[in-house]
Design an enzyme around this catalytic site. Structure first.
Site, PDB file in Angstrom:
ATOM      1  N   TYR A 114      69.943  81.883  20.244  1.00 54.19           N
ATOM      2  CA  TYR A 114      69.678  82.876  21.285  1.00 54.19           C
ATOM      3  C   TYR A 114      70.531  84.109  21.041  1.00 54.19           C
ATOM      4  O   TYR A 114      71.734  83.994  20.802  1.00 54.19           O
ATOM      5  CB  TYR A 114      70.003  82.280  22.657  1.00 54.19           C
ATOM      6  CG  TYR A 114      69.764  83.220  23.823  1.00 54.19           C
ATOM      7  CD1 TYR A 114      68.481  83.631  24.158  1.00 54.19           C
ATOM      8  CD2 TYR A 114      70.829  83.685  24.596  1.00 54.19           C
ATOM      9  CE1 TYR A 114      68.259  84.489  25.232  1.00 54.19           C
ATOM     10  CE2 TYR A 114      70.611  84.541  25.679  1.00 54.19           C
ATOM     11  CZ  TYR A 114      69.324  84.941  25.983  1.00 54.19           C
ATOM     12  OH  TYR A 114      69.111  85.783  27.048  1.00 54.19           O
ATOM     13  N   ASP A 123      76.371  86.414  15.422  1.00 51.14           N
ATOM     14  CA  ASP A 123      76.372  86.603  16.869  1.00 51.14           C
ATOM     15  C   ASP A 123      77.461  85.696  17.436  1.00 51.14           C
ATOM     16  O   ASP A 123      77.258  84.505  17.615  1.00 51.14           O
ATOM     17  CB  ASP A 123      74.998  86.267  17.446  1.00 51.14           C
ATOM     18  CG  ASP A 123      74.966  86.420  18.962  1.00 51.14           C
ATOM     19  OD1 ASP A 123      76.037  86.680  19.558  1.00 51.14           O
ATOM     20  OD2 ASP A 123      73.877  86.269  19.554  1.00 51.14           O
ATOM     21  N   LYS A 176      80.881  87.728  26.555  1.00 49.08           N
ATOM     22  CA  LYS A 176      81.501  86.622  27.291  1.00 49.08           C
ATOM     23  C   LYS A 176      83.032  86.739  27.376  1.00 49.08           C
ATOM     24  O   LYS A 176      83.524  87.475  28.209  1.00 49.08           O
ATOM     25  CB  LYS A 176      81.028  85.296  26.700  1.00 49.08           C
ATOM     26  CG  LYS A 176      79.486  85.171  26.867  1.00 49.08           C
ATOM     27  CD  LYS A 176      78.905  83.803  26.647  1.00 49.08           C
ATOM     28  CE  LYS A 176      77.456  83.786  27.143  1.00 49.08           C
ATOM     29  NZ  LYS A 176      76.446  83.654  26.099  1.00 49.08           N
TER      30      LYS A 176
HETATM   31  C1  LIG Z   1      75.123  84.564  26.039  1.00 48.57           C
HETATM   32  C2  LIG Z   1      74.687  84.953  24.691  1.00 48.57           C
HETATM   33  C3  LIG Z   1      74.021  86.171  24.461  1.00 48.57           C
HETATM   34  C4  LIG Z   1      73.590  87.089  25.572  1.00 48.57           C
HETATM   35  O1  LIG Z   1      74.669  87.585  26.290  1.00 48.57           O
HETATM   36  P1  LIG Z   1      74.400  88.154  27.791  1.00 48.57           P
HETATM   37  O2  LIG Z   1      75.753  88.673  28.190  1.00 48.57           O
HETATM   38  O3  LIG Z   1      73.929  86.996  28.591  1.00 48.57           O
HETATM   39  O4  LIG Z   1      73.388  89.228  27.679  1.00 48.57           O
HETATM   40  C5  LIG Z   1      73.725  86.511  23.159  1.00 48.57           C
HETATM   41  N1  LIG Z   1      74.063  85.708  22.133  1.00 48.57           N
HETATM   42  C6  LIG Z   1      74.696  84.536  22.311  1.00 48.57           C
HETATM   43  C7  LIG Z   1      75.064  83.691  21.141  1.00 48.57           C
HETATM   44  C8  LIG Z   1      75.013  84.108  23.602  1.00 48.57           C
HETATM   45  O5  LIG Z   1      75.598  82.927  23.778  1.00 48.57           O
END
Ligand SMILES: *Cc1c(COP(=O)(O)O)cnc(C)c1O
Length: 434
Positions: free
Chosen positions: A149, A244, A272
């Protein structure tokens, strides 16, 4: 630890009202408990390793607001710093000294980052970094992995449809096929599939993006040869490698998964934890790439609230706390105790389960395993997970409401919390059919 009779009357009342006001009653889908069934719990406050709901029940929290609460919820030093900063205003819309402080900390910590751009979420970070990768390479195709994701931007909302191994079809209505047509997908940990795509589209792929440890398909570890192979293939082809690290940054290791596995990507996205519980994201990489970002260069990307002093402060304080010696060893210890305990109980009671953890991130699947990709993760017994989840909730343990999410511990989780969790797990698993 739990109220004598667990009741959730007030949660139900508030959530019923919420469903009339907001789609599904939530501001982000997974919070609605759709994949485990039953009504979600409405939180009233959080502190340390715990969350309290509006009915007064207390839970050991293994979601930690999906990762940011790594120092424990509402850490007194973070809260105090936020309150002090707020006295000077919450947003400037002008340069602020605190941006330099957080930027220096991020650059010093994360091996691939020489310059950084702050944004307001992980989604924004991935959108910006993707545009940058395309701008830098002059290519349009991207390669992502099934089950990974990268936020809710159009381009990323693709997993491979079965039988359509490589052509990107959108996961959501509203996403134009023309946008996802440039998104190629491959199974995680599968270098052969990646090589085949690079043979098919030489010189066309702008970037390979991945979660260097998967947390959004449940917890799945990368094989180190997989990460090394991606580094080699992208370098040979002139594509950029993008980690990511929105979830893994400052969680697996102070320098992210890239420091832990000693593989340096070209671009990195963060989110995060670097916001310490306030909305922050970031992307960064080598100076020559980052200098394409406006206003240094022509690639446009902007944000009204980006780099605001409140969010910068929460991030700075959180990273300060994480920079102390022994922090990641402590997270590893408490998380291993939890995961080994769970695995032991499942083995003893004859429930097929596989599990894993790295630092303060963990996961388990109700399948013998091993699970190395999304396909295998989907073979796990989600029915059993739902019942396990409910049983744990009723006993004051708050797990992520989906089999396909990682769990998180914090510096506030200690032996007492882990032991309470294991005692609850033994009760629940004893009552579940094998
Ligand atoms: C949570 C997450 C996102 C998206 O971040 P948001 O702050 O929810 O937009 C993208 N990549 C990874 C790996 C994530 O865990």
């Amino acid at each position: 630890m739990v109220a004598p009779v667990w009741h959730t009357t007030e949660s139900q009342r508030i959530f019923n009202q919420a469903q009339r006001l907001m789609p599904g009653g939530v501001s982000s889908p997974v919070r609605a408990f759709k994949s485990v069934g039953g009504q979600p719990i409405v939180f009233d406050r959080v502190q340390g390793a715990y969350a309290w709901d509006v009915d007064g029940n207390r839970y050991v929290d293994y979601v930690g607001t999906w990762g940011p609460a790594i120092c424990g919820h509402a850490h007194p030093e973070v809260i105090e710093a936020i309150c002090t900063a707020a006295q000077k205003g919450t947003s400037f819309g002008a340069p602020c000294r605190l941006e330099n402080v957080l930027a220096e900390m991020v650059i010093a910590a994360v091996p691939s980052i020489e310059m950084v751009r702050f944004v307001n979420s992980g989604t924004e970070a991935c959108m910006g970094a993707l545009r940058l990768a395309r701008a830098f390479t002059g290519r349009e195709k991207i390669l992502k992995f099934e089950g990974c994701y990268h936020g809710h931007a159009d381009t990323f909302l693709v997993k491979a449809g079965s039988g359509v191994a490589t052509l990107g079809l959108p996961d959501s209505p509203g996403v134009p096929k023309s946008v996802t047509a440039a998104t190629l997908t491959a199974p995680y940990n599968d270098l052969t599939a990646v090589k085949a795509l690079f043979r098919e589209y030489p010189g066309e792929i702008a970037t390979v993006i991945l979660e260097p440890v998967v947390g959004n398909a449940g917890f799945i570890l990368p094989q180190r040869e997989f990460l090394m192979g991606l580094r080699e293939i992208t370098q040979q082809d002139g594509a950029l490698l993008m980690f990511d690290e929105v979830m893994t940054g400052f969680r697996i290791h102070y320098g992210g998964a890239q420091a832990y596995f000693d593989i340096t990507p070209d671009l990195t996205t963060l989110g995060k934890i670097i916001g310490g519980g306030l909305p922050v994201g970031a992307y960064g990489g080598r100076r020559e790439i980052m200098e394409l970002v406006a206003p240094a260069g022509p690639m446009y990307q902007a944000g009204t609230l980006s780099g605001n002093p409140l969010a910068m402060t929460a991030g700075i304080k959180t990273l300060e706390l994480l920079g102390k010696p022994g922090v990641y060893e402590q997270l590893e210890q408490v998380t291993s105790r939890l995961v080994q305990g769970l695995q032991g109980i499942a083995d003893e009671l004859g429930h097929p389960m596989c599990s894993g953890n790295l630092s303060g991130m963990f996961g388990f699947f109700f399948t013998p395993g091993p699970v190395t990709n999304y396909e295998q993760a989907k073979a796990s017994d989600v029915q059993k997970f739902s019942r396990f989840h409910r049983g744990m909730l009723e006993r004051g343990i708050y797990l992520a409401p989906s089999q396909f999410e990682a769990g998180f511990t914090s510096l506030a989780h200690g032996e007492a919390e882990v032991d309470a969790t294991l005692a609850a797990a033994r009760e629940v698993l004893s009552a579940l059919p094998r």
